[in-house]
Design an enzyme around this catalytic site. Structure first.
Site, PDB file in Angstrom:
ATOM      1  CG  ASP A 301      -2.182   0.934   0.608  1.00  0.00           C
ATOM      2  OD1 ASP A 301      -2.435   2.021   0.015  1.00  0.00           O
ATOM      3  OD2 ASP A 301      -3.467   0.589   1.536  1.00  0.00           O
TER       4      ASP A 301
HETATM    5  C1  BGC Z   1      -5.438   3.417   0.033  1.00  0.00           C
HETATM    6  C2  BGC Z   1      -5.501   2.004  -1.555  1.00  0.00           C
HETATM    7  C3  BGC Z   1      -4.885   2.897  -2.333  1.00  0.00           C
HETATM    8  C4  BGC Z   1      -3.328   3.132  -2.393  1.00  0.00           C
HETATM    9  C5  BGC Z   1      -3.515   4.481  -3.999  1.00  0.00           C
HETATM   10  C6  BGC Z   1      -3.884   4.387  -0.205  1.00  0.00           C
HETATM   11  O1  BGC Z   1      -3.814   4.959   0.449  1.00  0.00           O
HETATM   12  O2  BGC Z   1      -5.135   2.416   1.028  1.00  0.00           O
HETATM   13  O3  BGC Z   1      -6.285   1.446  -0.740  1.00  0.00           O
HETATM   14  O4  BGC Z   1      -5.210   1.961  -3.141  1.00  0.00           O
HETATM   15  O5  BGC Z   1      -3.549   4.468  -1.508  1.00  0.00           O
HETATM   16  O6  BGC Z   1      -4.263   5.493  -3.663  1.00  0.00           O
END
Ligand code: BGC
Length: 759
Positions: A301
């Protein structure tokens, strides 16, 4: 709408110069033979082996590096200097970069100007639509219609791929049993069975039947795992999850996504049992890869690898990188650690080259499977497609259908709904009656408020001059100002009926948007009560991203329709339901608590030794509110009524080695309108070696019935429906009696019993 880039737009057309450049030869020596991309594992292996044999360490780590795009007011642009990084092979994939022109321009640099010409992958959060915004995922789950959800994901994939996107960070398959957690809106709710069915449907929708087709993309099941169990409902917080609960509640949707062929999984920000998920070798390497045999790309993530330092399991960046890579996190989103900090570690022998190679292979496999080595421009080379395939009438129609199905009729006392189309005056009250942005919800891809039809606009369109509309806002979403009440009450008094649009701001749910209250924000509840006190027929339509504790409205406001954030066709869909052109059929995918103090509350709880008993104080209850929820999981009314006969089991006894069972239930439309009922089947293991949930959803079916019509619905059950983890954590079916319950919600009382014999 989390980061600026997700709100931005791109220019739709590819310049002539660029189109000409695309005809130039590709740098790598031998592209794979045409048509081998999808499913030819031998061809994939041979191609990737040959490519990897030519890669330097820096080029390998480049493949694992995923920087974020930076937005400007015309769309996401590459960061300063990033074109040189592409040229040097330092970027394998990009987060948030989209648009046919931009993606093709950067792809050309990767393919023609980098040493090995390896194409880039473009990843983006396409959650409930790219430009055609569908209802938020929790709303879609309320449809209990996985085919419709699959189609919604298909539409999103068609539009996203036309914008050059190869990889979506959806579906979110986290089970959420705490509605304080803002991300409850992004998933399918509280139930592992429903969650698994929707996980599979959405993966299939995004990935289609052929990954190498230009309108399919990689789906990402996220966030692995236990993210929804964040303590206190506070995003990113630690999760305490016993192994049995992990296996029975949080893992099943991931397993379903893997079984459906998900090519990507994202690690979760949380820790499980003291181990941050970005370093969780047992769950990633041992369970996901070794036991489940999953060979897709595991992406971190956003800065998840770097966060191992804050978690306190890595002393510095390099240590964080080592832990992440060893755990099997293939792609480093945004931390920039694999690229910058791992080269020295590999060269000094602190990181085995085999770990790097394993991750690089998985990234290259994904590129191969998408067909990018056959044609790196297949997603962006047809600039007309971006325009032609975006926001089409068919896509809008699909969004409207999904929105109609996602609405849950919570209350309808005295059959206030549906409203008559020949009302003289209708009062339209509330802060969300005419706010296009509120229709979209959070995480909107490139969705635009301008595309959204608000309830007020839809009412005007549907009612024309026949009905006079009196509009009053009454209050803001989240303020304590009651000065608008008087006007709202006056509007209500002047009308034959009142529709109120109340709820949350989209920024009150999704990532980092957690609340400690589940009440309607601000003074909206008081507004509803003031309007209801006029005695007029009042309908409250809720637009929100989490279950709301609206108990104060019960008995005061006769009709309540939960519309969630319904997407750009939401206004039309609401009006379709309000006036009875569509009979609502949605069911709650989450339990609605009476107040936040009941959290966690979910239907599939275990019983305790002192189950609640109203006549016995010393049982598991509260002294201030009943222990039951405001609305149970699976609840949802219709404009007609349904009767259930007791279910019948095909076999009273099942031999332990032959667990095929059929449960049939007759359901009858006993009202005056045609309607669709979601018939639900729950199973209970009556006595087992460990405590079991009081009931678990194991089947559901949408059934459309004419007035007076009856239908027998048959569910096929088997091993998985009766299995549990025993004292030794073995998945077994224990002999004994099982009870099945059938009905229209999780409190269904019609039941039947059968026996499973010892094998
Ligand atoms: C979120 C994810 C997301 C990623 C990319 C993160 O902060 O937890 O769900 O896919 O950002 O934008």
């Amino acid at each position: 709408m989390k980061r600026a880039s997700s709100r931005l737009r791109t220019r739709p057309v590819l310049s002539g110069l660029l189109a000409a450049a695309l005809a130039a030869p590709i740098a790598w020596a031998a592209p794979p033979p045409p048509g081998t991309s999808a499913g030819d594992l031998a061809a994939e292996r041979a191609f990737v082996d040959a490519l990897m044999a030519r890669m330097t360490l820096a080029e390998k780590l480049g493949q694992l590096n995923q920087p974020p795009a930076v937005g400007n007011n015309t769309g996401p642009a590459a960061m300063a200097g990033s074109e040189d990084q592409v040229r040097s092979g330092a970027i394998g994939s990009w987060l948030g970069t989209h648009g046919a022109e931009l993606t093709c321009r950067l792809q050309r640099i990767a393919v023609e100007e980098s040493r090995l010409g390896i194409p880039l992958l473009y990843a983006y959060d396409v959650i409930h639509g790219m430009r055609t915004t569908f209802p938020v995922p929790l709303g879609e789950a309320s449809s209990f219609d996985p085919d419709e959800a699959r189609n919604a994901a298909r539409v999103a994939a068609v539009e996203a791929t036309a914008h050059g996107v190869h990889w979506t960070y959806a579906p979110m398959v986290d089970i959420a049993r705490d509605p304080r957690w803002g991300r409850v809106v992004e998933g399918a709710g509280e139930d592992p069975y429903l969650g698994a069915v929707f996980a599979a449907a959405r993966v299939r929708g995004f990935q289609g039947d052929d990954l190498a087709a230009p309108d399919t993309l990689l789906a990402t099941a996220k966030h692995f795992v236990g993210y929804g169990a964040a303590e206190g409902g506070r995003d990113y917080n630690i999760a305490e999850i016993p192994e049995r609960t992990l296996r029975e509640v949080y893992l099943p949707p991931f397993e379903a996504a893997v079984d459906a062929g998900a090519q990507s999984i994202m690690a979760a920000f949380n820790e499980v049992g003291g181990v941050p998920m970005h370093a969780h070798k047992p769950l990633i390497q041992d369970l996901l890869r070794a036991q489940w045999g999953w060979d897709g790309v595991l992406v971190s993530d956003y800065t998840g690898v770097l966060e191992l330092v804050e978690h306190g399991v890595a002393a510095d960046r390099e240590a964080a990188g080592r832990l992440g890579l060893a755990a099997g996190v293939d792609v480093d989103m945004v931390s920039n650690i694999y690229l910058k900090d791992l080269p020295a570690a590999v060269e000094a022998g602190r990181v085995p080259m085999a770990e790097v190679d394993a991750s690089v292979r998985r990234v290259l496999n994904a590129k191969f499977r998408l067909g990018l080595f056959e044609d790196p421009y297949r997603y962006c080379k047809d600039p007309a497609r971006q325009q032609a395939m975006t926001l089409t009438p068919e896509h809008r129609a699909a969004a409207r259908r999904m929105a109609q199905k996602s609405m849950v009729l919570l209350e309808n006392e005295g059959e206030v709904l549906p409203l008559s189309k020949s009302l003289g005056t209708l009062a339209v009250i509330g802060p969300l009656a005419d706010e296009p942005w509120a229709m979209l919800g959070n995480w909107v891809g490139i969705g635009r408020p301008q595309d959204a039809v608000t309830p007020l606009a839809a009412l005007k369109q549907a009612l024309g001059d026949r009905t006079k509309l009196v509009v009053a806002k009454g209050a803001d979403i989240d303020s304590d100002d009651t000065s608008g009440f008087e006007r709202a009450v006056r509007a209500a008094r002047s009308a034959d009926a009142v529709v109120m649009f109340l709820g949350e701001h989209p920024e009150m749910s999704a990532e980092a948007n957690n609340r400690t209250s589940l009440d309607l924000p601000g003074v909206q509840e008081q507004l509803a009560l003031a309007v209801a006190a006029t005695g007029k027929p009042v309908v409250v339509v809720l637009l929100n991203g989490r279950p709301l504790s609206t108990g104060a409205l019960q008995g005061e406001v006769p009709a309540i329709l939960e519309a969630w954030f319904p997407g750009i066709e939401g206004g039309n869909a609401i009006v379709d339901v309000l006036f009875g052109d569509v009979n609502p059929s949605g069911k709650l995918p989450v339990t609605v608590p009476r107040n936040v103090g009941q959290v966690p509350i979910y239907y599939a709880h275990r019983n305790t030794g002192r189950p609640p008993d109203k006549d016995n104080k010393y049982t598991s209850k509260y002294i201030d509110v009943p222990w039951t929820p405001l609305y149970p999981f699976g609840h949802g009314l219709s404009y007609t009524t349904f009767r259930y006969d007791p279910p019948a089991v095909a076999r009273a006894t099942l031999p332990g080695d032959d667990l095929a069972q059929q449960v049939s239930v007759r359901v009858t439309n006993t009202g005056k309108r045609a309607g669709t009922e979601v018939v639900q089947l729950y199973v209970r293991d009556d006595v087992a070696s460990v405590t079991r949930p009081v009931r678990q959803l194991r089947g559901f079916r949408r059934v459309e019935l004419q007035p007076g019509e009856s239908r027998v619905v048959t569910f096929e059950l088997g091993h998985d429906d009766f299995a549990m983890y025993d004292l030794d954590m073995k998945r077994v079916v224990e002999p004994g009696t099982f009870t099945v319950f059938a009905g229209g919600d999780s409190q269904a009382s019609q039941s039947a019993r059968f026996e499973v014999e010892a094998p």
